[in-house]
Design a protein around this motif. Structure first.
Motif, short mmCIF file in Angstrom:
data_model
loop_
_atom_site.label_atom_id
_atom_site.label_comp_id
_atom_site.label_asym_id
_atom_site.label_seq_id
_atom_site.Cartn_x
_atom_site.Cartn_y
_atom_site.Cartn_z
N GLY A 112 55.24 12.94 -5.08
CA GLY A 112 56.07 12.42 -6.49
C GLY A 112 55.26 11.70 -7.31
N GLU A 113 55.72 11.34 -8.68
CA GLU A 113 55.04 10.72 -9.56
C GLU A 113 55.97 9.64 -9.94
OE1 GLU A 113 54.15 10.81 -14.22
OE2 GLU A 113 55.23 12.47 -13.56
N GLY A 114 55.32 8.18 -9.68
CA GLY A 114 56.10 7.07 -9.96
C GLY A 114 56.15 6.70 -11.39
N ALA A 115 57.19 5.62 -11.72
CA ALA A 115 57.32 5.17 -12.79
C ALA A 115 56.04 4.50 -13.58
CB ALA A 115 58.48 4.19 -13.18
N ASP A 116 55.19 4.16 -12.27
CA ASP A 116 53.92 3.23 -12.71
C ASP A 116 52.87 4.21 -13.19
OD1 ASP A 116 53.55 4.65 -10.19
OD2 ASP A 116 52.99 2.65 -9.17
N HIS A 145 44.46 2.44 -0.58
CA HIS A 145 45.76 2.62 -1.24
C HIS A 145 46.97 3.24 -0.47
CE1 HIS A 145 43.01 1.63 -4.56
NE2 HIS A 145 42.14 2.28 -4.05
N ARG A 146 46.76 3.23 0.79
CA ARG A 146 47.87 3.61 1.51
C ARG A 146 48.98 2.61 1.33
NH1 ARG A 146 47.39 7.56 5.57
NH2 ARG A 146 45.33 6.98 5.80
N VAL A 147 50.30 3.20 1.29
CA VAL A 147 51.62 2.47 1.33
C VAL A 147 52.35 2.71 2.64
CG1 VAL A 147 51.39 1.96 -1.12
CG2 VAL A 147 52.73 3.96 -0.31
N GLN A 148 53.43 2.01 2.78
CA GLN A 148 54.31 2.47 4.06
C GLN A 148 55.44 3.13 3.39
OE1 GLN A 148 53.89 1.43 7.31
NE2 GLN A 148 51.93 0.80 6.54
N SER A 149 55.71 3.18 2.23
CA SER A 149 56.76 4.03 1.50
C SER A 149 56.60 3.98 0.14
CB SER A 149 58.32 3.41 1.85
OG SER A 149 58.42 2.05 1.44
N ALA A 150 57.37 4.97 -0.43
CA ALA A 150 57.27 5.29 -1.85
C ALA A 150 58.19 4.46 -2.56
CB ALA A 150 57.52 6.73 -2.21
N PRO A 151 57.93 4.14 -3.86
CA PRO A 151 58.96 3.48 -4.70
C PRO A 151 60.12 4.06 -4.84
CG PRO A 151 57.27 4.22 -6.04
CD PRO A 151 56.58 4.67 -4.49
N ALA A 152 61.30 3.46 -5.24
CA ALA A 152 62.56 4.01 -5.49
C ALA A 152 62.57 4.68 -6.80
CB ALA A 152 63.50 3.02 -5.18
N ASP A 153 61.82 4.49 -7.77
CA ASP A 153 61.91 4.95 -9.20
C ASP A 153 60.97 6.06 -9.39
OD1 ASP A 153 59.70 3.48 -9.01
OD2 ASP A 153 59.80 2.39 -10.65
N LEU A 154 60.76 6.97 -8.64
CA LEU A 154 60.05 8.17 -8.66
C LEU A 154 60.71 9.22 -9.90
CD1 LEU A 154 59.41 9.40 -5.18
CD2 LEU A 154 57.63 8.33 -6.74
N ARG A 155 59.71 9.55 -10.69
CA ARG A 155 60.10 10.46 -12.09
C ARG A 155 60.23 11.74 -11.49
NH1 ARG A 155 56.82 8.20 -16.99
NH2 ARG A 155 54.98 8.91 -15.82
N ARG A 156 59.53 12.19 -10.70
CA ARG A 156 59.59 13.82 -10.32
C ARG A 156 59.17 14.08 -9.09
NH1 ARG A 156 56.83 18.18 -13.71
NH2 ARG A 156 55.20 16.76 -13.63
N ILE A 157 59.77 14.90 -8.28
CA ILE A 157 58.88 15.26 -7.07
C ILE A 157 58.91 16.65 -6.94
CG2 ILE A 157 59.75 15.37 -4.45
CD1 ILE A 157 61.34 12.87 -5.02
#
Length: 442
Positions: free
Chosen positions: A296-300, A261-273
């Motif tokens: 951070g928490e994503g919109a997903d 589940h590793r990703v290269q970068s975080a989504p741009a729509d993080l709701r909180r950090i």
């Protein structure tokens, strides 16, 4: 130096190690296998022989901390090797060598210097100013590939042996293998550069030897090996069969799950950090690190581990690092455990910068706090944005019977747990749909 006769009588496994050094053209030599197989003694002997053979040469021996290096190598294994080689009085005779216990250095009468040390941050500048003909990384499970590359950069090949030939620079590494995610498995077995995940440029320059007590246990009591065999499957694989394994038994966090589940970068729509801080109880040389992790928490609805700012330092230093992380990632707040410092933790952070701070109290044990976060990882709801080798090593080592007194404090993991817990327990609304500036990614 007056010639002295070596009386070292290696067991077969140790002789195989000596033969490898003589026959291999590789610079990077790994000795791996189970416990008590004679790895430390034979490498100590080889380092001593190289120092004796090349007047004025320098040789560095390292563990993760200076304290561990002193206890296991400077005061124990190396002295034992000298005793087996030249007799008990060799190190006590000023005609043979001088010893500076405070600096952990042994200077032979031919001018060769053997220095011992730890790889703590405050020691690195001093190490950068030195060059060695031999570097030995002991108990490599304590290190990352970046540590290895750092020490490799200190290798030099300018000193001549007594016969007038340049001494070949050598990098020795030893360990009881743990997980296949470790850089030693990547480099020596898979022949992959772990920093770039590409084949090594010169795979023949990485040679290894497996040394297992099960092959030759004549130098230990008959009950010792049997006692090892009564351990868990994981312990048997590490300390008896001496090979890397895929997963740590009973680990709350598994490499396969994190990698999947590793990703290269975080989504741009993080709701909180959130920046989470697990402060160290003290700031002297032997202190724990202060864990500082950004998540951070994503919109997903998933959670993203963004950065690791952890360090060993004074309250002023770790507070400055936490505030820097807060501003770098435009975080919503800093969450800090107050068990060790009480309200002073919050005051230290607020004094370091204009930040919002929430103090939390650990009323439950580390394992209980980590279990819900482990469940989120198992569900694939936590993603690491890039790789965090030291943090992930702590995670893979953490299990239901974790003993802090034996295995150290999992500071970075603690901070990670606090960060994701804060995000999971109080979901926040969207930041209004605007893109979040993610320092270090874009």
């Amino acid at each position: 130096m007056k010639a002295v006769t070596s009386n070292f009588q290696p067991i077969p496994l140790q002789q195989a190690a000596i033969d490898l050094v003589k026959s291999s053209d590789a610079t990077n030599l790994l000795f791996y296998g189970g416990g008590r197989s004679g790895k430390s003694i034979v490498i100590s002997y080889i380092v001593l022989m190289r120092a004796m053979a090349a007047p004025g040469s320098r040789h560095g021996i390292f563990r993760r901390t200076a304290t561990a290096c002193r206890d296991t190598l400077f005061d124990l294994a190396f002295r034992k090797a000298c005793e087996l080689t030249y007799g008990r009085d060799f190190l006590n005779n000023p005609k043979n060598c001088s010893i500076k216990s405070i600096d952990m250095t042994i200077t032979l009468s031919n001018g060769s210097v053997i220095s011992f040390g730890g790889l703590e941050e405050h020691n690195r500048d001093r190490i950068l100013g030195q060059e060695f003909e031999t570097v030995w990384l002991n108990e490599a499970t304590e290190f990352d590939y970046s540590d290895y590359v750092f020490l490799m950069s200190r290798l030099s090949g300018v000193t001549l042996t007594s016969s007038g030939r340049p001494m070949r620079p050598l990098m020795f590494t030893d360990l009881n293998p743990d997980l296949k995610t470790h850089f030693t498995f990547k480099c020596w077995i898979e022949k992959i550069n772990p920093a770039r995940n590409v084949p090594l440029r010169d795979p023949a320059n990485w040679d290894s030897l497996q040394m297992n007590l099960s092959e030759d246990a004549t130098h230990v009591s008959s009950t010792y090996l049997e006692g090892l065999k009564d351990g868990s499957d994981a312990d048997v694989q590490r300390f008896v069969t001496g090979y890397w394994r895929d997963e740590r038994e009973h680990s709350l966090f598994r490499p396969s799950n994190i990698n999947q589940h590793r990703v290269q970068s975080a989504p741009a729509d993080l709701r909180r950090i959130i920046v989470a801080v697990d402060p160290a109880a003290s700031s002297h040389e032997g202190s724990d690190e202060t864990g500082i992790v950004v998540a951070g928490e994503g919109a997903d609805g998933d959670y993203y581990v963004l950065a690791d700012y952890s360090l060993k330092g004074s309250p002023r230093e770790w507070a400055a690092a936490a505030v820097q992380a807060y501003h770098d990632w435009e975080a919503d707040r800093i969450v800090a455990e107050k068990n060790m410092g009480g309200d002073m933790v919050g005051e230290t952070l607020r004094h370091a910068g204009n930040v919002e701070v929430k103090l939390v109290h650990a009323s439950r044990g580390k394992v209980i706090r980590a279990e819900p976060i482990s469940a989120l990882y198992s569900e694939g709801r936590v993603h690491h944005c890039g790789e965090f080798p030291t943090l992930e090593r702590q995670m893979y080592a953490f299990h239901s019977s974790y003993d802090r007194r034996k295995q150290g404090s999992p500071d970075r993991l603690d901070a990670l747990v606090w960060a994701v817990t804060e995000l999971a327990e109080a979901p926040a609304p969207s930041r209004g749909g605007s893109s979040v500036k993610l320092g270090g990614f874009w």
